[in-house]
Design an enzyme around this catalytic site. Structure first.
Site, PDB file in Angstrom:
ATOM      1  N   ILE A 282      -4.423   0.069   0.398  1.00 45.45           N
ATOM      2  CA  ILE A 282      -3.284   0.118  -0.531  1.00 45.45           C
ATOM      3  C   ILE A 282      -3.126   1.493  -1.179  1.00 45.45           C
ATOM      4  O   ILE A 282      -2.049   1.863  -1.642  1.00 45.45           O
ATOM      5  CB  ILE A 282      -3.462  -0.982  -1.617  1.00 45.45           C
ATOM      6  CG1 ILE A 282      -2.128  -1.371  -2.219  1.00 45.45           C
ATOM      7  CG2 ILE A 282      -4.451  -0.595  -2.667  1.00 45.45           C
ATOM      8  CD1 ILE A 282      -2.217  -2.634  -3.079  1.00 45.45           C
TER       9      ILE A 282
ATOM     10  N   HIS B  58     -16.935  -3.694   3.300  1.00 46.47           N
ATOM     11  CA  HIS B  58     -15.808  -3.184   4.095  1.00 46.47           C
ATOM     12  C   HIS B  58     -16.166  -1.814   4.649  1.00 46.47           C
ATOM     13  O   HIS B  58     -16.983  -1.097   4.075  1.00 46.47           O
ATOM     14  CB  HIS B  58     -14.518  -3.114   3.278  1.00 46.47           C
ATOM     15  CG  HIS B  58     -14.665  -2.382   1.978  1.00 46.47           C
ATOM     16  ND1 HIS B  58     -15.210  -2.974   0.855  1.00 46.47           N
ATOM     17  CD2 HIS B  58     -14.359  -1.110   1.627  1.00 46.47           C
ATOM     18  CE1 HIS B  58     -15.219  -2.102  -0.133  1.00 46.47           C
ATOM     19  NE2 HIS B  58     -14.730  -0.951   0.307  1.00 46.47           N
TER      20      HIS B  58
HETATM   21  P1  5GP Z   1     -14.504   1.118  -2.007  1.00 44.43           P
HETATM   22  O1  5GP Z   1     -14.278   2.139  -3.105  1.00 44.43           O
HETATM   23  O2  5GP Z   1     -14.987  -0.191  -2.592  1.00 44.43           O
HETATM   24  O3  5GP Z   1     -15.348   1.596  -0.884  1.00 44.43           O
HETATM   25  O4  5GP Z   1     -13.076   0.874  -1.385  1.00 44.43           O
HETATM   26  C1  5GP Z   1     -12.152  -0.040  -1.846  1.00 44.43           C
HETATM   27  C2  5GP Z   1     -10.840   0.286  -1.180  1.00 44.43           C
HETATM   28  O5  5GP Z   1     -10.007  -0.850  -1.230  1.00 44.43           O
HETATM   29  C3  5GP Z   1     -10.066   1.433  -1.847  1.00 44.43           C
HETATM   30  O6  5GP Z   1      -9.784   2.441  -0.898  1.00 44.43           O
HETATM   31  C4  5GP Z   1      -8.809   0.759  -2.381  1.00 44.43           C
HETATM   32  O7  5GP Z   1      -7.673   1.585  -2.289  1.00 44.43           O
HETATM   33  C5  5GP Z   1      -8.693  -0.471  -1.502  1.00 44.43           C
HETATM   34  N1  5GP Z   1      -8.072  -1.621  -2.128  1.00 44.43           N
HETATM   35  C6  5GP Z   1      -8.381  -2.143  -3.350  1.00 44.43           C
HETATM   36  N2  5GP Z   1      -7.641  -3.239  -3.599  1.00 44.43           N
HETATM   37  C7  5GP Z   1      -6.843  -3.410  -2.511  1.00 44.43           C
HETATM   38  C8  5GP Z   1      -5.842  -4.388  -2.178  1.00 44.43           C
HETATM   39  O8  5GP Z   1      -5.530  -5.296  -2.930  1.00 44.43           O
HETATM   40  N3  5GP Z   1      -5.235  -4.247  -0.969  1.00 44.43           N
HETATM   41  C9  5GP Z   1      -5.555  -3.247  -0.086  1.00 44.43           C
HETATM   42  N4  5GP Z   1      -4.894  -3.207   1.078  1.00 44.43           N
HETATM   43  N5  5GP Z   1      -6.492  -2.314  -0.372  1.00 44.43           N
HETATM   44  C10 5GP Z   1      -7.124  -2.393  -1.567  1.00 44.43           C
END
Ligand code: 5GP
Ligand code: ZN
Length: 138
Positions: A33, A101
């Site tokens: 997103i 993820h």
């Molecule tokens: P992290 O920082 O946990 O490795 O990555 C989380 C990722 O998830 C971030 O890049 C953020 O932009 C993405 N993200 C968070 N919430 C959502 C959502 O509701 N939908 C989508 N498509 N991506 C999300």
């Protein structure tokens, strides 16, 4: 297993809409997103595992196989010049959503992230380096 409070569980199950680029029984792959670059996508297992420590070895192996397949497909489709595969574990490591993820990040020349998707280097003495070495080979 699912976590009722987890947004990625809901997205992976299709209960919250997402721009999905791939789906099978085990995984859904969605467009991020708030992308780092054009095409930034996330591999989500449909089961809830908070991080790399919790995910079973077989699921982690399948996620890596899928990452390899999608890296090729996305590179062909987007004509990117390189690719980052990133996976964060724990707040201190930059994890913000606590459902395992993998980030698939296409890279382009001059994409504005040249100095960001990297890290600073620490200065370690030979003794410190050896101490860490010893911990890691126990
Ligand atoms: P992290 O920082 O946990 O490795 O990555 C989380 C990722 O998830 C971030 O890049 C953020 O932009 C993405 N993200 C968070 N919430 C959502 C959502 O509701 N939908 C989508 N498509 N991506 C999300
Ligand atoms: Zn979850």
């Amino acid at each position: 297993m699912r976590d009722a409070e987890c947004i990625f569980c809901k997205i992976a199950a299709g209960e919250i809409p997402s721009k999905t680029i791939y789906e099978d029984e085990q995984f859904r792959v969605i467009m991020d997103i708030s992308p780092a670059t054009k095409g930034h996508a996330l591999i989500l297992p449909k089961e809830h595992y908070a991080n790399l420590y919790e995910i079973p070895e077989e699921v982690a192996a399948d996620a890596m196989k899928l990452a390899k397949k999608l890296a090729k497909k996305m590179t062909d489709a987007l004509q990117c010049d390189g690719f980052n595969l990133i996976q964060n574990n724990g707040e201190v490591a930059g994890q913000t959503v606590f459902h395992f993820h993998m980030h698939l990040i296409p890279r382009y020349k001059n994409d504005g992230n040249e100095d960001k998707l990297c890290w600073n280097h620490v200065e370690l003495s030979e003794e410190e380096l050896e101490e860490i070495h010893q911990k890691l080979i126990k």
